[in-house]
Structures are given as C-alpha cells and as structure tokens.
Motif scaffolding. Structure first.
Motif, short mmCIF file in Angstrom:
data_model
loop_
_atom_site.label_atom_id
_atom_site.label_comp_id
_atom_site.label_asym_id
_atom_site.label_seq_id
_atom_site.Cartn_x
_atom_site.Cartn_y
_atom_site.Cartn_z
N VAL A 2 -4.90 14.79 -2.77
CA VAL A 2 -6.28 15.11 -2.39
C VAL A 2 -6.65 16.48 -2.95
O VAL A 2 -5.93 17.45 -2.75
N GLN A 30 -10.89 18.83 0.14
CA GLN A 30 -12.33 18.73 -0.06
C GLN A 30 -12.95 17.71 0.88
O GLN A 30 -14.07 17.90 1.34
N LYS A 31 -12.23 16.61 1.14
CA LYS A 31 -12.70 15.61 2.09
C LYS A 31 -11.83 15.75 3.33
O LYS A 31 -10.62 15.52 3.27
N ILE A 32 -12.46 16.11 4.44
CA ILE A 32 -11.70 16.38 5.66
C ILE A 32 -12.58 16.09 6.87
O ILE A 32 -13.80 16.33 6.82
N LYS A 33 -11.99 15.55 7.91
CA LYS A 33 -12.75 15.33 9.14
C LYS A 33 -12.86 16.65 9.89
O LYS A 33 -12.00 17.53 9.77
N LEU A 70 -16.78 13.04 8.75
CA LEU A 70 -16.19 13.38 7.46
C LEU A 70 -17.02 14.46 6.79
O LEU A 70 -18.24 14.33 6.65
N LEU A 71 -16.37 15.52 6.37
CA LEU A 71 -17.03 16.63 5.69
C LEU A 71 -16.64 16.61 4.23
O LEU A 71 -15.48 16.36 3.89
N LEU A 72 -17.59 16.90 3.36
CA LEU A 72 -17.33 17.03 1.93
C LEU A 72 -17.54 18.49 1.58
O LEU A 72 -18.68 18.95 1.49
N GLN A 74 -16.91 22.16 -0.65
CA GLN A 74 -16.79 22.67 -2.00
C GLN A 74 -16.27 24.10 -1.91
O GLN A 74 -16.52 24.80 -0.93
#
Length: 88
Positions: A2, A30-33, A70-72, A74
C-alpha cells in the motif's frame, strides 16, 4: 504494498498536553479508515488512548468520527486532533 504518504498531525488542547507537542509529521497509508488512522497516531503516543472516545479528527478540514470511513490521504495533508467542545 500500500502506498504511504507523509501527513502532518496537529494536536490541540488535551491531546497537545498528552503528546507534549503541537504537531508532527507521520507516515501513513494513503487509503486508511479513520479508526486505523487514529490507531497509527495512538501508536506514536499511547497516552492518547485516554481521549480516544472524546476526540474527532479533521481530515483536510472535514470532521471525521473515529470509525470505518475510508480516507484518501495525500502527502502534506493536515490531520487535526480536535478535542471535545464544551458548551455552557
């Protein structure tokens, strides 16, 4: 694997007292709850477990409760640990 990014975590009020700092940069997926993000922060500062049920996060200036959202993220995003707001 990831992809990870560097985000700045801002601490306010009680969370700043517990951590002893106002901000820091951490590496997270980068992709995480939202709850997983909190767990990453809490791993760096175990004392934050005391306020887990009292805080919310502001993730790029949007309030997020600690849950399955889910958070995206940067690199460069700011994550604010917001204490409870007391009314009166």
């Amino acid at each position: 694997m990831v992809p990870r990014c560097q985000v700045e975590v801002l601490y306010f009020a009680k969370s700043a007292e517990i951590t002893g700092i106002r901000s820091e940069t951490i590496s997270v997926p980068q992709k995480i709850k939202a709850l997983q993000l909190w767990n990453e922060i809490e791993t760096c500062h175990p004392g934050l477990a005391d306020v887990r049920n009292q805080v919310i996060l502001a993730v790029p200036q949007e309030y997020v409760e600690l849950g399955d959202q889910l958070l995206l993220l940067q690199s460069g995003d700011e994550i604010a640990v917001i204490p409870p707001i007391s009314g009166g």
